[in-house]
Design an enzyme around this catalytic site. Structure first.
Site, short mmCIF file in Angstrom:
data_model
loop_
_atom_site.label_atom_id
_atom_site.label_comp_id
_atom_site.label_asym_id
_atom_site.label_seq_id
_atom_site.Cartn_x
_atom_site.Cartn_y
_atom_site.Cartn_z
N HIS A 252 41.88 48.53 45.11
CA HIS A 252 41.70 47.51 46.15
C HIS A 252 40.64 47.93 47.17
CE1 HIS A 252 45.18 45.37 44.54
NE2 HIS A 252 44.77 44.35 45.26
N HIS A 255 37.48 46.96 45.54
CA HIS A 255 37.34 45.51 45.71
C HIS A 255 36.76 45.18 47.07
CE1 HIS A 255 38.82 41.91 47.76
NE2 HIS A 255 38.51 41.28 46.65
#
Length: 364
Positions: A252, A255
């Site tokens: 994440h 991301h």
């Protein structure tokens, strides 16, 4: 050692579940403030959907498109003082916005995802972006949604891309929870994860591998099948519980780094998280058998395995380093990995993941 595991108050899933929405809302009172995607309002539920309600009065507002501080402020100003419950209906950003509005106004919140594209619905978290779509910060909320209601018949009618993106988001759950477990890193509550959280994260991964391809076929045929029910639960509930109570790490954070490049903004959250997962496999030196397993899964369900597939064909080293530097911000979850991680490590991991993906596609 203190562990903490958090859950939504109630999770409802199944074909036709939308028909008991009023029943669920009535448990909180007689007035609901609804934040809904424009497309969902017009094409999924229908603009007259709420006119059949007899127990609950609805103040319906159309979501502006971005979960930003500005949008949260705008919607909060439209909530009537006597409102009993806030409702979010739509995709991940709509739901995060509804949660933030409910928190700001100290109201209970009911979440109704119409696609299974992220694990946002069950979490006590809103991801805040700038009005232009760049990641800004996490807003940690004091409680999880009071109700999460998922109608799998609605999910089955959505484009398959959304379900696949949800699998990309859910794919990160076990890898990140495992990293946090190894490092004794905190979950989203700031405390250690529990045995339950880590077990649910592993179940999430196993469910994806077992039923992912079948579930994709189901939505392509707009059919509700047992495989689809399992993947919707994995994408929404298992992944939500797993990431929040297990913890986040590299995938994440990467991301979030990718969002600094505008070309990635048109791609879905889970599509970019999938690239983060693949990069993390090289960042943490996973066994080749596992790398093969994850790449094969991504290829089978249609998740991206190269940077070109998220708009970064021919990306410069300079821009890729910007991604890596953002991913390694001092407040990022990448520091939950068992070993120290630098921006140079992330840069090389992204290049390695992309190279491996291109090799498997015979592009190099």
């Amino acid at each position: 050692m203190i562990t903490t595991t958090i859950f939504p108050g109630r999770y409802v899933q199944g074909a036709g579940a939308i028909n008991i929405l009023e029943e669920e809302l009535s448990r909180f009172g007689e007035r609901a403030f609804v934040v809904i995607d424009d497309f969902v309002d017009k094409n999924v539920l229908g603009e007259n959907f709420f006119s059949s309600f007899t127990k609950v009065r609805v103040n319906k507002q159309i979501f502006g498109g971005e979960c930003s501080d500005e949008e949260i402020e705008r919607l909060s100003g439209l909530v009537e003082e006597e409102t009993d419950v806030v409702v979010g209906i739509g995709g991940g950003k709509t739901l995060d916005t509804a949660k933030a509005v409910a928190y700001k106004l100290k109201k209970p919140v009911v979440i109704v995802p119409t696609i299974a594209s992220t694990d946002a619905p069950c979490s006590a978290l809103s991801v805040i972006y700038t009005p232009n779509g760049e990641f800004k910060r996490y807003l940690f909320l004091p409680r999880n949604p009071d109700v999460v209601l998922v109608d799998t018949e609605i999910v089955a009618k959505a484009p398959a891309r959304f379900l696949v993106a949800g699998m990309g988001d859910a794919l990160a759950t076990w890898f990140e929870a495992e990293s946090c477990k190894q490092k004794y890193a905190p979950n989203m509550t700031g405390r250690l994860g529990s045995m339950t959280a880590y077990a649910l994260a592993r179940l999430c991964y196993e469910t994806l591998l077992e039923y992912g391809v079948l579930a994709k076929r189901s939505v392509e045929e707009k059919s509700v099948t047992p495989a689809l029910e399992k993947i919707v639960e994995a994408n929404t509930l298992l992944s939500g519980l797993g990431f929040e109570s297990g913890g986040l790490a590299a995938a994440h954070a990467i991301h979030n780094g990718l969002t600094v490049l505008e070309n990635t903004h048109k791609y879905l959250h889970g599509e970019k998280v999938a690239i983060g997962v693949l990069a993390s496999l090289f960042l943490t030196d996973k066994p080749r058998k596992m790398i093969e397993e994850v790449y094969s899964f991504c290829e089978e369900v249609g998740l991206p395995t190269t940077l070109a597939e998220i708009g970064l064909d021919g990306v410069s080293d300079e821009d890729l380093m910007k991604v890596a530097e953002k991913a390694c911000d001092k407040n990022e979850t990448i520091h939950n990995e068992p070993q120290p991680v630098t921006s140079k490590d992330v840069f090389f991991a992204l290049k390695a993941a992309d190279r491996y993906g291109r090799m498997r596609k015979n592009l190099t």
